[in-house]
Design a protein around this motif. Structure first.
Motif, PDB file in Angstrom:
ATOM      1  N   SER A 217       0.837  -1.195   0.000  1.00 21.17           N
ATOM      2  CA  SER A 217       0.000   0.000   0.000  1.00 21.17           C
ATOM      3  C   SER A 217       0.869   1.241   0.000  1.00 21.17           C
ATOM      4  O   SER A 217       1.989   1.241   0.523  1.00 21.17           O
ATOM      5  CB  SER A 217      -0.919  -0.007   1.230  1.00 21.17           C
ATOM      6  OG  SER A 217      -1.615   1.224   1.344  1.00 21.17           O
ATOM      7  N   GLN A 218       0.351   2.312  -0.598  1.00 22.93           N
ATOM      8  CA  GLN A 218       1.023   3.604  -0.538  1.00 22.93           C
ATOM      9  C   GLN A 218       0.638   4.364   0.731  1.00 22.93           C
ATOM     10  O   GLN A 218       1.323   5.314   1.121  1.00 22.93           O
ATOM     11  CB  GLN A 218       0.654   4.443  -1.772  1.00 22.93           C
ATOM     12  CG  GLN A 218       1.082   3.820  -3.088  1.00 22.93           C
ATOM     13  CD  GLN A 218       2.579   3.623  -3.186  1.00 22.93           C
ATOM     14  OE1 GLN A 218       3.354   4.507  -2.821  1.00 22.93           O
ATOM     15  NE2 GLN A 218       3.006   2.456  -3.676  1.00 22.93           N
ATOM     16  N   GLU A 219      -0.466   3.954   1.350  1.00 22.83           N
ATOM     17  CA  GLU A 219      -0.939   4.600   2.571  1.00 22.83           C
ATOM     18  C   GLU A 219      -0.884   3.607   3.727  1.00 22.83           C
ATOM     19  O   GLU A 219      -0.886   2.390   3.526  1.00 22.83           O
ATOM     20  CB  GLU A 219      -2.370   5.113   2.392  1.00 22.83           C
ATOM     21  CG  GLU A 219      -2.529   6.109   1.259  1.00 22.83           C
ATOM     22  CD  GLU A 219      -3.947   6.650   1.181  1.00 22.83           C
ATOM     23  OE1 GLU A 219      -4.524   6.982   2.233  1.00 22.83           O
ATOM     24  OE2 GLU A 219      -4.495   6.705   0.066  1.00 22.83           O
ATOM     25  N   ILE A 220      -0.853   4.129   4.955  1.00 21.85           N
ATOM     26  CA  ILE A 220      -0.790   3.270   6.128  1.00 21.85           C
ATOM     27  C   ILE A 220      -2.096   2.484   6.262  1.00 21.85           C
ATOM     28  O   ILE A 220      -3.174   3.076   6.345  1.00 21.85           O
ATOM     29  CB  ILE A 220      -0.544   4.097   7.406  1.00 21.85           C
ATOM     30  CG1 ILE A 220       0.783   4.855   7.304  1.00 21.85           C
ATOM     31  CG2 ILE A 220      -0.542   3.196   8.634  1.00 21.85           C
ATOM     32  CD1 ILE A 220       1.064   5.749   8.497  1.00 21.85           C
ATOM     33  N   PRO A 221      -2.040   1.153   6.261  1.00 29.58           N
ATOM     34  CA  PRO A 221      -3.264   0.355   6.410  1.00 29.58           C
ATOM     35  C   PRO A 221      -3.845   0.490   7.824  1.00 29.58           C
ATOM     36  O   PRO A 221      -3.105   0.664   8.798  1.00 29.58           O
ATOM     37  CB  PRO A 221      -2.785  -1.082   6.150  1.00 29.58           C
ATOM     38  CG  PRO A 221      -1.423  -0.940   5.536  1.00 29.58           C
ATOM     39  CD  PRO A 221      -0.849   0.318   6.074  1.00 29.58           C
ATOM     40  N   GLN A 222      -5.145   0.390   7.892  1.00 33.39           N
ATOM     41  CA  GLN A 222      -5.848   0.392   9.178  1.00 33.39           C
ATOM     42  C   GLN A 222      -6.340  -1.014   9.467  1.00 33.39           C
ATOM     43  O   GLN A 222      -6.727  -1.755   8.559  1.00 33.39           O
ATOM     44  CB  GLN A 222      -7.026   1.376   9.147  1.00 33.39           C
ATOM     45  CG  GLN A 222      -6.600   2.824   8.931  1.00 33.39           C
ATOM     46  CD  GLN A 222      -7.788   3.743   8.763  1.00 33.39           C
ATOM     47  OE1 GLN A 222      -8.754   3.398   8.081  1.00 33.39           O
ATOM     48  NE2 GLN A 222      -7.732   4.912   9.379  1.00 33.39           N
ATOM     49  N   VAL A 223      -6.324  -1.381  10.751  1.00 30.73           N
ATOM     50  CA  VAL A 223      -6.729  -2.719  11.175  1.00 30.73           C
ATOM     51  C   VAL A 223      -7.963  -2.608  12.068  1.00 30.73           C
ATOM     52  O   VAL A 223      -7.977  -1.826  13.031  1.00 30.73           O
ATOM     53  CB  VAL A 223      -5.596  -3.430  11.935  1.00 30.73           C
ATOM     54  CG1 VAL A 223      -6.011  -4.845  12.315  1.00 30.73           C
ATOM     55  CG2 VAL A 223      -4.320  -3.453  11.100  1.00 30.73           C
ATOM     56  N   PHE A 224      -8.996  -3.389  11.746  1.00 33.28           N
ATOM     57  CA  PHE A 224     -10.236  -3.408  12.512  1.00 33.28           C
ATOM     58  C   PHE A 224     -10.531  -4.840  12.941  1.00 33.28           C
ATOM     59  O   PHE A 224     -10.179  -5.802  12.244  1.00 33.28           O
ATOM     60  CB  PHE A 224     -11.408  -2.891  11.676  1.00 33.28           C
ATOM     61  CG  PHE A 224     -11.291  -1.442  11.268  1.00 33.28           C
ATOM     62  CD1 PHE A 224     -11.929  -0.455  11.997  1.00 33.28           C
ATOM     63  CD2 PHE A 224     -10.528  -1.077  10.160  1.00 33.28           C
ATOM     64  CE1 PHE A 224     -11.818   0.882  11.625  1.00 33.28           C
ATOM     65  CE2 PHE A 224     -10.407   0.249   9.779  1.00 33.28           C
ATOM     66  CZ  PHE A 224     -11.058   1.231  10.515  1.00 33.28           C
ATOM     67  N   ASP A 225     -11.196  -4.983  14.101  1.00 32.43           N
ATOM     68  CA  ASP A 225     -11.707  -6.299  14.456  1.00 32.43           C
ATOM     69  C   ASP A 225     -13.103  -6.441  13.858  1.00 32.43           C
ATOM     70  O   ASP A 225     -13.595  -5.536  13.154  1.00 32.43           O
ATOM     71  CB  ASP A 225     -11.695  -6.509  15.975  1.00 32.43           C
ATOM     72  CG  ASP A 225     -12.566  -5.510  16.723  1.00 32.43           C
ATOM     73  OD1 ASP A 225     -13.453  -4.885  16.098  1.00 32.43           O
ATOM     74  OD2 ASP A 225     -12.365  -5.358  17.947  1.00 32.43           O
ATOM     75  N   LEU A 226     -13.750  -7.577  14.110  1.00 33.39           N
ATOM     76  CA  LEU A 226     -15.052  -7.834  13.464  1.00 33.39           C
ATOM     77  C   LEU A 226     -16.175  -6.961  14.002  1.00 33.39           C
ATOM     78  O   LEU A 226     -17.266  -6.917  13.428  1.00 33.39           O
ATOM     79  CB  LEU A 226     -15.408  -9.312  13.603  1.00 33.39           C
ATOM     80  CG  LEU A 226     -14.548 -10.267  12.760  1.00 33.39           C
ATOM     81  CD1 LEU A 226     -15.084 -11.689  12.843  1.00 33.39           C
ATOM     82  CD2 LEU A 226     -14.469  -9.818  11.308  1.00 33.39           C
TER      83      LEU A 226
END
Length: 313
Positions: A260-269
């Motif tokens: 990715s060119q941008e910082i990925p975001q992490v989410f739970d369900l």
């Protein structure tokens, strides 16, 4: 038997690998013995490549071209290297030499070195397979699968690479724990023991060679601990908003990569954003999953289709 190649006459060239081996055996398509290549400088044949000519990698000797003569065969030295592991035909008359201690060496037909990719570049002294397609060189090592073009070396996936093959615009990569399918250097599919019961291929490539082949229709033929597996695959299509995340599934403690060119975001369900900060490595973001709980996570990058990642204990 260390290596097998098939020529245009459907004859099977078999390279043996032991101190008391007898060189290269040649059989016809029915398995009948035809002839033998004897008198080689080494009886340990690490690889055979048949293309515009026939070249072999000989242990503690180097790369030799095999010519047919009136009395049988003659071996001509092309390039001296102590520990060649694989040799393949590159573009425009070049050869790619994967070694056990010097990384990748590209040579011309006279044996002149035109490119070296060092063990420091690859994070591995061993190159298990290397092939050229278009303007790119693809390289398999124990540390991962790489693409090289224009002086730029790009890591496409981590993990021990045993072999890989091209099919149309796809690349099928055989690792010790998975079969990966790439298109345009993006990972589209990963077949593992988590999602397929037929990919138990854990035997090291030092023990078994030439373990991946593709038919003209793209059927995958792979050899491993369960024997020979045939996989008829409907090759996936890649869209412009595809997000490359690997490995998936991921073991807790493994590094998870996101292109990715941008910082990925992490989410739970529950769609709660988690405070996991990745490390930037070229055009990849790397997450350390040591502190992640086992479960499902959603990786989100603006403008891309979110990817669900499974983290297992």
């Amino acid at each position: 038997v260390r290596t097998i190649a098939i020529d245009d006459s459907m004859r099977i060239w078999v390279g043996t690998y032991s101190s008391n081996a007898q060189g290269i055996y040649i059989f016809d398509s029915s398995g009948k013995f035809v002839s033998k290549v004897e008198g080689l400088p080494s009886s340990i044949i690490t690889h055979i490549s048949i293309g515009r000519d026939t070249v072999v990698a000989l242990w503690q000797q180097g790369i030799y071209r095999i010519h047919r003569s009136e009395d049988g065969f003659v071996a001509q030295e092309i390039f001296r290297v102590d520990y060649p592991f694989v040799v393949t035909h590159g573009n425009s008359g070049y050869y790619l030499v994967g070694t056990e201690n010097e990384g990748l060496i590209k040579i011309d037909s006279s044996g002149n070195v035109v490119l070296r990719i060092t063990p420091a570049d690859l994070n591995s002294s061993l190159v298990s397979m290397a092939k050229e397609k278009g303007n790119k060189i693809y390289i398999g090592t124990p540390s991962g699968f790489f693409a090289y073009t224009g002086g730029n070396l790009k890591l496409l996936s981590q993990g021990i690479v045993r072999d890989f093959e091209f099919y149309k615009d796809y690349i099928v990569v055989l690792q010790d724990s998975s079969i990966l399918v790439f298109k345009e250097d993006s990972l589209l599919l990963s077949l593992t023991s988590e999602n397929s019961s037929k990919t138990n291929i854990g035997q090291q490539f030092y023990v078994v060679r030439d373990v991946l082949e593709l038919t003209e229709y793209g059927t995958i033929i792979a050899g491993g601990e369960e024997g020979i597996t045939s996989i008829k695959l409907l090759y996936p299509q890649q869209s412009q908003n595809s997000l490359r995340v690997f490995p998936n599934p991921c073991r807790k403690g493994e590094k998870l990569f996101v292109e990715s060119q941008e910082i990925p975001q992490v989410f739970d369900l529950s769609f709660k954003q988690l405070d996991y900060n990745p490390l930037k490595i070229q055009d990849l973001y790397c997450f350390d999953t040591s502190s992640w709980d086992a479960g499902f996570y959603l990786i989100v990058v603006p403008g891309k289709k979110p990817v669900t990642v499974i983290v297992k204990n």
